[in-house]
Write an enzyme that holds these catalytic residues in place. Structure first.
Site, PDB file in Angstrom:
ATOM      1  N   ASP A 103      13.392  23.279  67.015  1.00  0.00           N
ATOM      2  CA  ASP A 103      13.556  22.371  68.158  1.00  0.00           C
ATOM      3  C   ASP A 103      12.219  22.126  68.859  1.00  0.00           C
ATOM      4  O   ASP A 103      11.335  22.982  68.853  1.00  0.00           O
ATOM      5  CB  ASP A 103      14.574  22.980  69.139  1.00  0.00           C
ATOM      6  N   GLY A 104      12.106  20.945  69.466  1.00  0.00           N
ATOM      7  CA  GLY A 104      10.945  20.632  70.300  1.00  0.00           C
ATOM      8  C   GLY A 104      10.028  19.557  69.741  1.00  0.00           C
ATOM      9  O   GLY A 104       8.968  19.302  70.305  1.00  0.00           O
ATOM     10  N   ASN A 105      10.454  18.911  68.653  1.00  0.00           N
ATOM     11  CA  ASN A 105       9.619  17.853  68.058  1.00  0.00           C
ATOM     12  C   ASN A 105       9.394  16.695  69.034  1.00  0.00           C
ATOM     13  O   ASN A 105       8.289  16.167  69.149  1.00  0.00           O
ATOM     14  CB  ASN A 105      10.290  17.268  66.807  1.00  0.00           C
ATOM     15  N   ARG A 135       8.621   9.754  69.324  1.00  0.00           N
ATOM     16  CA  ARG A 135       9.327  10.976  68.899  1.00  0.00           C
ATOM     17  C   ARG A 135       9.177  11.206  67.398  1.00  0.00           C
ATOM     18  O   ARG A 135       9.098  12.344  66.925  1.00  0.00           O
ATOM     19  CB  ARG A 135      10.817  10.884  69.272  1.00  0.00           C
ATOM     20  N   ASN A 189      23.817  15.350  66.208  1.00  0.00           N
ATOM     21  CA  ASN A 189      22.609  14.522  66.293  1.00  0.00           C
ATOM     22  C   ASN A 189      22.851  13.037  65.998  1.00  0.00           C
ATOM     23  O   ASN A 189      22.003  12.193  66.276  1.00  0.00           O
ATOM     24  CB  ASN A 189      21.482  15.065  65.395  1.00  0.00           C
ATOM     25  N   TRP A 190      24.052  12.702  65.478  1.00  0.00           N
ATOM     26  CA  TRP A 190      24.393  11.276  65.293  1.00  0.00           C
ATOM     27  C   TRP A 190      24.444  10.560  66.635  1.00  0.00           C
ATOM     28  O   TRP A 190      24.410   9.338  66.692  1.00  0.00           O
ATOM     29  CB  TRP A 190      25.756  11.127  64.605  1.00  0.00           C
ATOM     30  N   ARG A 218      22.243  10.441  68.782  1.00  0.00           N
ATOM     31  CA  ARG A 218      20.915   9.963  69.178  1.00  0.00           C
ATOM     32  C   ARG A 218      20.802   8.454  68.946  1.00  0.00           C
ATOM     33  O   ARG A 218      21.612   7.872  68.212  1.00  0.00           O
ATOM     34  CB  ARG A 218      19.855  10.692  68.359  1.00  0.00           C
ATOM     35  N   ARG A 272      14.886  30.349  67.641  1.00  0.00           N
ATOM     36  CA  ARG A 272      14.958  28.979  68.145  1.00  0.00           C
ATOM     37  C   ARG A 272      13.646  28.685  68.860  1.00  0.00           C
ATOM     38  O   ARG A 272      13.266  29.393  69.789  1.00  0.00           O
ATOM     39  CB  ARG A 272      16.124  28.771  69.116  1.00  0.00           C
ATOM     40  N   GLU A 302      20.167  39.163  65.175  1.00  0.00           N
ATOM     41  CA  GLU A 302      19.234  39.359  66.291  1.00  0.00           C
ATOM     42  C   GLU A 302      18.680  37.994  66.700  1.00  0.00           C
ATOM     43  O   GLU A 302      18.233  37.224  65.844  1.00  0.00           O
ATOM     44  CB  GLU A 302      18.078  40.278  65.866  1.00  0.00           C
TER      45      GLU A 302
HETATM   46  C1  IPE Z   1      19.605  21.426  67.498  1.00  0.00           C
HETATM   47  O1  IPE Z   1      18.646  20.783  68.285  1.00  0.00           O
HETATM   48  C2  IPE Z   1      19.701  20.779  66.172  1.00  0.00           C
HETATM   49  C3  IPE Z   1      18.517  20.820  65.337  1.00  0.00           C
HETATM   50  C4  IPE Z   1      17.396  21.426  65.571  1.00  0.00           C
HETATM   51  C5  IPE Z   1      18.653  20.128  64.113  1.00  0.00           C
HETATM   52  P1  IPE Z   1      19.052  19.744  69.404  1.00  0.00           P
HETATM   53  O2  IPE Z   1      17.791  19.405  70.101  1.00  0.00           O
HETATM   54  O3  IPE Z   1      19.838  18.641  68.854  1.00  0.00           O
HETATM   55  O4  IPE Z   1      19.988  20.642  70.337  1.00  0.00           O
HETATM   56  P2  IPE Z   1      20.575  20.365  71.789  1.00  0.00           P
HETATM   57  O5  IPE Z   1      21.316  19.094  71.748  1.00  0.00           O
HETATM   58  O6  IPE Z   1      19.420  20.300  72.737  1.00  0.00           O
HETATM   59  O7  IPE Z   1      21.445  21.554  72.069  1.00  0.00           O
HETATM   60  C1  IPE Z   2      14.417  18.975  66.811  1.00  0.00           C
HETATM   61  O1  IPE Z   2      13.570  18.414  67.734  1.00  0.00           O
HETATM   62  C2  IPE Z   2      14.650  18.082  65.619  1.00  0.00           C
HETATM   63  C3  IPE Z   2      16.013  17.544  65.526  1.00  0.00           C
HETATM   64  C4  IPE Z   2      17.012  17.811  66.314  1.00  0.00           C
HETATM   65  C5  IPE Z   2      16.259  16.636  64.425  1.00  0.00           C
HETATM   66  P1  IPE Z   2      14.128  17.467  68.880  1.00  0.00           P
HETATM   67  O2  IPE Z   2      14.086  16.055  68.399  1.00  0.00           O
HETATM   68  O3  IPE Z   2      15.437  17.934  69.372  1.00  0.00           O
HETATM   69  O4  IPE Z   2      13.027  17.684  69.997  1.00  0.00           O
HETATM   70  P2  IPE Z   2      13.239  17.732  71.561  1.00  0.00           P
HETATM   71  O5  IPE Z   2      14.249  18.795  71.841  1.00  0.00           O
HETATM   72  O6  IPE Z   2      13.697  16.387  71.973  1.00  0.00           O
HETATM   73  O7  IPE Z   2      11.891  18.090  72.079  1.00  0.00           O
HETATM   74 MG    MG Z   3      15.993  19.211  70.851  1.00  0.00          MG
END
Ligand code: IPE
Ligand code: IPE
Ligand code: MG
Length: 247
Positions: A18-20, A31, A66-67, A69, A186, A205
């Site tokens: 997460d965090g891209n 993004r 994620n759909w 989005r 995470r 863990e």
């Molecule tokens: C979880 O990340 C899913 C993936 C990393 C693929 P999200 O960024 O979608 O999670 P939420 O919505 O913040 O919980």
């Molecule tokens: C995780 O990064 C990748 C996917 C869920 C596909 P995010 O796209 O959720 O990055 P943030 O949370 O918006 O920074």
């Molecule tokens: Mg995210």
């Protein structure tokens, strides 16, 4: 089940990458640039796990939620997944990686489904690291699918509903053939499981880091492994019991 021993190392690491998006935003980039940079981290992490003799690595790439989005981001993510798979599969195979994708693949384009099937077929006999990509995956979906398979066996008269227990359901859940995930990581600072491996994480863990996925490197990974090494895995028992057992 393993308890804490000296130099305790995980066998199976499950990661929510997460965090891209935030990584890109910090750099005033779209993004998509964050997701692209994230693919490089995936490559680094596979290499690092292979070097550290980790048997399995499960990466959460796209959740069933994620759909939700924006359409354009979803389609860019699908394209990126397809391109990365096409580009990397031969190298993965050469590096003896056994690849599988878990999740509801039926929602993907025919082309992507075929690519996945071919990649899995090509690498299925490899004896190196088991690399699992969770794509259109949800923990709830996984449990429902396992339940449906058991229900079908009851319907066909192969099973009585009273035969259903935890170990039987566990055999139908994704990753049943791999060691259970013992370390969950995470990145990106959120402290939630976001419908990842709900059943499988029962005794895993948990490790959370603020590092954004594209910045996750050897040093931050080493910290996670060091944290894991200090954990005492009790599985319901007392610390005294575990210490006695390891004496
Ligand atoms: C979880 O990340 C899913 C993936 C990393 C693929 P999200 O960024 O979608 O999670 P939420 O919505 O913040 O919980
Ligand atoms: C995780 O990064 C990748 C996917 C869920 C596909 P995010 O796209 O959720 O990055 P943030 O949370 O918006 O920074
Ligand atoms: Mg995210």
């Amino acid at each position: 089940m393993a308890s804490k021993t000296k130099d305790q190392k995980p066998h199976h690491i499950a990661i929510i990458m997460d965090g891209n998006g935030r990584w890109a935003k910090q750099r005033l980039l779209p993004r998509y640039a964050g997701h692209k940079a994230g693919v490089e981290t995936v490559r680094r992490v596979i290499k690092f796990c292979s070097e550290n003799d980790i048997k399995a690595l499960t990466l959460f790439a796209f959740s069933s939620e994620n759909w939700r989005r924006p359409k354009q981001e979803v389609s860019l993510l699908m394209d990126l997944f397809m391109t990365a798979l096409q580009r990397e599969i031969d190298t993965l195979h050469k590096n003896n990686v056994c690849l599988r994708i878990i999740g509801n693949k039926k929602a993907f384009s025919e082309k992507l489904q075929k690519l996945i099937a071919d990649a899995e077929e090509q690498t299925k006999n490899n004896s190196g690291i088991n690399l699992v990509i969770a794509a259109n995956y949800g923990g709830h979906w996984d449990i429902v699918e396992a339940t449906k398979r058991l229900a079908a066996r009851v319907e066909q008269g192969q099973l009585q509903s009273s035969d259903i227990n935890e170990s039987l359901l566990a055999t139908e859940i994704s990753l049943a053939d791999l060691p259970e995930p013992d370390l969950f990581i995470r990145t990106g600072g959120e402290k939630r499981v976001s419908n990842f491996l709900l059943w499988q994480l029962a005794y895993t863990e948990l490790y959370f880091t603020d590092t954004l996925w594209p910045d996750f490197d050897k040093a931050t990974f080493t910290k996670a492994l060091e944290s894991f090494a200090t954990r005492q895995r009790r599985f319901g028992r007392t610390a005294d019991q575990v210490e006695q057992e390891n004496a």
